[in-house]
Design a protein around this motif. Structure first.
Motif, mmCIF file in Angstrom:
data_model
loop_
_atom_site.group_PDB
_atom_site.id
_atom_site.type_symbol
_atom_site.label_atom_id
_atom_site.label_comp_id
_atom_site.label_asym_id
_atom_site.label_seq_id
_atom_site.Cartn_x
_atom_site.Cartn_y
_atom_site.Cartn_z
ATOM 1 N N PHE A 23 0.830 -1.201 0.000
ATOM 2 C CA PHE A 23 0.000 0.000 0.000
ATOM 3 C C PHE A 23 0.866 1.254 0.000
ATOM 4 O O PHE A 23 0.698 2.148 -0.836
ATOM 5 N N PHE A 24 1.804 1.337 0.936
ATOM 6 C CA PHE A 24 2.625 2.539 1.030
ATOM 7 C C PHE A 24 3.564 2.690 -0.162
ATOM 8 O O PHE A 24 3.812 3.803 -0.626
ATOM 9 N N LEU A 25 4.048 1.584 -0.672
ATOM 10 C CA LEU A 25 4.867 1.646 -1.881
ATOM 11 C C LEU A 25 4.025 2.137 -3.062
ATOM 12 O O LEU A 25 4.470 2.968 -3.849
ATOM 13 N N GLY A 26 2.784 1.635 -3.166
ATOM 14 C CA GLY A 26 1.892 2.075 -4.242
ATOM 15 C C GLY A 26 1.578 3.552 -4.168
ATOM 16 O O GLY A 26 1.614 4.268 -5.176
ATOM 17 N N VAL A 27 1.289 4.043 -2.972
ATOM 18 C CA VAL A 27 0.999 5.470 -2.784
ATOM 19 C C VAL A 27 2.223 6.308 -3.152
ATOM 20 O O VAL A 27 2.109 7.353 -3.797
ATOM 21 N N THR A 28 3.400 5.828 -2.765
ATOM 22 C CA THR A 28 4.640 6.560 -3.044
ATOM 23 C C THR A 28 4.943 6.582 -4.534
ATOM 24 O O THR A 28 5.246 7.630 -5.110
ATOM 25 N N MET A 94 -7.858 -9.894 -0.269
ATOM 26 C CA MET A 94 -6.501 -10.441 -0.420
ATOM 27 C C MET A 94 -6.308 -11.082 -1.795
ATOM 28 O O MET A 94 -5.186 -11.205 -2.276
ATOM 29 N N PHE A 95 -7.409 -11.482 -2.415
ATOM 30 C CA PHE A 95 -7.347 -12.033 -3.767
ATOM 31 C C PHE A 95 -7.668 -10.963 -4.813
ATOM 32 O O PHE A 95 -6.981 -10.844 -5.816
ATOM 33 N N ALA A 96 -8.714 -10.186 -4.564
ATOM 34 C CA ALA A 96 -9.200 -9.235 -5.568
ATOM 35 C C ALA A 96 -8.216 -8.105 -5.850
ATOM 36 O O ALA A 96 -8.053 -7.698 -7.002
ATOM 37 N N VAL A 97 -7.547 -7.598 -4.827
ATOM 38 C CA VAL A 97 -6.618 -6.477 -5.037
ATOM 39 C C VAL A 97 -5.438 -6.906 -5.916
ATOM 40 O O VAL A 97 -5.159 -6.269 -6.937
ATOM 41 N N PRO A 98 -4.730 -8.000 -5.579
ATOM 42 C CA PRO A 98 -3.616 -8.382 -6.459
ATOM 43 C C PRO A 98 -4.074 -8.800 -7.862
ATOM 44 O O PRO A 98 -3.401 -8.476 -8.847
ATOM 45 N N LEU A 141 -10.593 -1.048 -4.927
ATOM 46 C CA LEU A 141 -10.383 -2.230 -4.085
ATOM 47 C C LEU A 141 -9.263 -1.990 -3.070
ATOM 48 O O LEU A 141 -9.362 -2.404 -1.912
ATOM 49 N N THR A 142 -8.205 -1.310 -3.487
ATOM 50 C CA THR A 142 -7.085 -1.012 -2.587
ATOM 51 C C THR A 142 -7.539 -0.109 -1.446
ATOM 52 O O THR A 142 -7.189 -0.342 -0.282
ATOM 53 N N MET A 143 -8.301 0.926 -1.755
ATOM 54 C CA MET A 143 -8.774 1.832 -0.710
ATOM 55 C C MET A 143 -9.768 1.118 0.213
ATOM 56 O O MET A 143 -9.788 1.379 1.426
ATOM 57 N N THR A 144 -10.560 0.223 -0.353
ATOM 58 C CA THR A 144 -11.474 -0.580 0.466
ATOM 59 C C THR A 144 -10.663 -1.459 1.414
ATOM 60 O O THR A 144 -10.986 -1.575 2.599
ATOM 61 N N MET A 145 -9.585 -2.059 0.891
ATOM 62 C CA MET A 145 -8.737 -2.888 1.739
ATOM 63 C C MET A 145 -8.072 -2.045 2.830
ATOM 64 O O MET A 145 -8.006 -2.480 3.981
ATOM 65 N N ALA A 146 -7.600 -0.862 2.487
ATOM 66 C CA ALA A 146 -6.969 -0.002 3.494
ATOM 67 C C ALA A 146 -7.958 0.295 4.626
ATOM 68 O O ALA A 146 -7.600 0.214 5.806
ATOM 69 N N GLY A 147 -9.189 0.611 4.258
ATOM 70 C CA GLY A 147 -10.215 0.866 5.277
ATOM 71 C C GLY A 147 -10.534 -0.373 6.094
ATOM 72 O O GLY A 147 -10.683 -0.298 7.325
ATOM 73 N N ALA A 148 -10.607 -1.529 5.433
ATOM 74 C CA ALA A 148 -10.917 -2.778 6.132
ATOM 75 C C ALA A 148 -9.781 -3.171 7.074
ATOM 76 O O ALA A 148 -10.026 -3.608 8.206
#
Length: 173
Positions: A23-28, A94-98, A141-148
């Motif tokens: 997540f943090f690598l993606g944001v960066t 964990m499956f949908a994001v990747p 999906l990534t932002m949903t995962m971050a919130g979850a």
């Protein structure tokens, strides 16, 4: 106190750390202007993390199906249902994001080369029309995962410090 198995605990924390790193690598990486060697390196690392999370999530799901988790601790029914729903959501993500990132990469015409050594199979070809759709799907999906993940962590902290029950201790190494 019934605890999770050592393998379940190890997979939980390893996947959690990899998801947070990705997540943090993606944001960066998306904030780096232009097309630089650093940005390219970060994109590669981000993809490697995603493929690793996907593989470990598959192992974790198989482990979970073959090894029952400890019985739920006493709590109000709504909390039990919320925890169960959150766990299902986290497994799905964990499956949908990747997978969404993987598809986005190939729709963009950029192969996924795991660890710089193994090119992963292309399940779709370059598709300029699909690329922005998959980019949006991956982002949502990534932002949903971050919130979850944040909600899951806050719930564990609440159980530990406010309810003073063993919820968190059962998953600690």
């Amino acid at each position: 106190m019934q605890r999770y198995t050592k393998i379940a605990i190890a997979l939980h924390w390893l996947i959690a750390l990899l998801i947070i790193a990705a997540f943090f690598l993606g944001v960066t990486m998306v904030d780096i202007p232009g097309f630089t060697p650093t940005k390219l390196k970060y994109f590669s690392w981000h993809k490697w993390l995603g493929v690793t999370v996907l593989g470990l999530a598959a192992i974790r799901l198989l482990w979970r199906l073959r090894n029952k988790p400890p019985a739920a601790l006493p709590m109000p029914r709504w909390q039990h249902l919320a925890a169960e729903g959150m766990h299902h959501l986290l497994y799905l993500l964990m499956f949908a994001v990747p997978v969404s990132g993987y598809l986005y990469s190939y729709a963009a015409g950029v192969p996924v080369v795991y660890l710089g050594l193994f090119q992963m199979p292309a399940v779709i070809g370059p598709d300029p029309a699909l690329k922005p759709v998959l980019k949006t799907v991956h982002y949502v999906l990534t932002m949903t995962m971050a919130g979850a993940v944040l909600a899951h962590a806050l719930a564990a902290i609440k159980h530990h410090f406010i309810d003073r029950d063993a919820t968190l201790k059962r998953m600690l190494p």
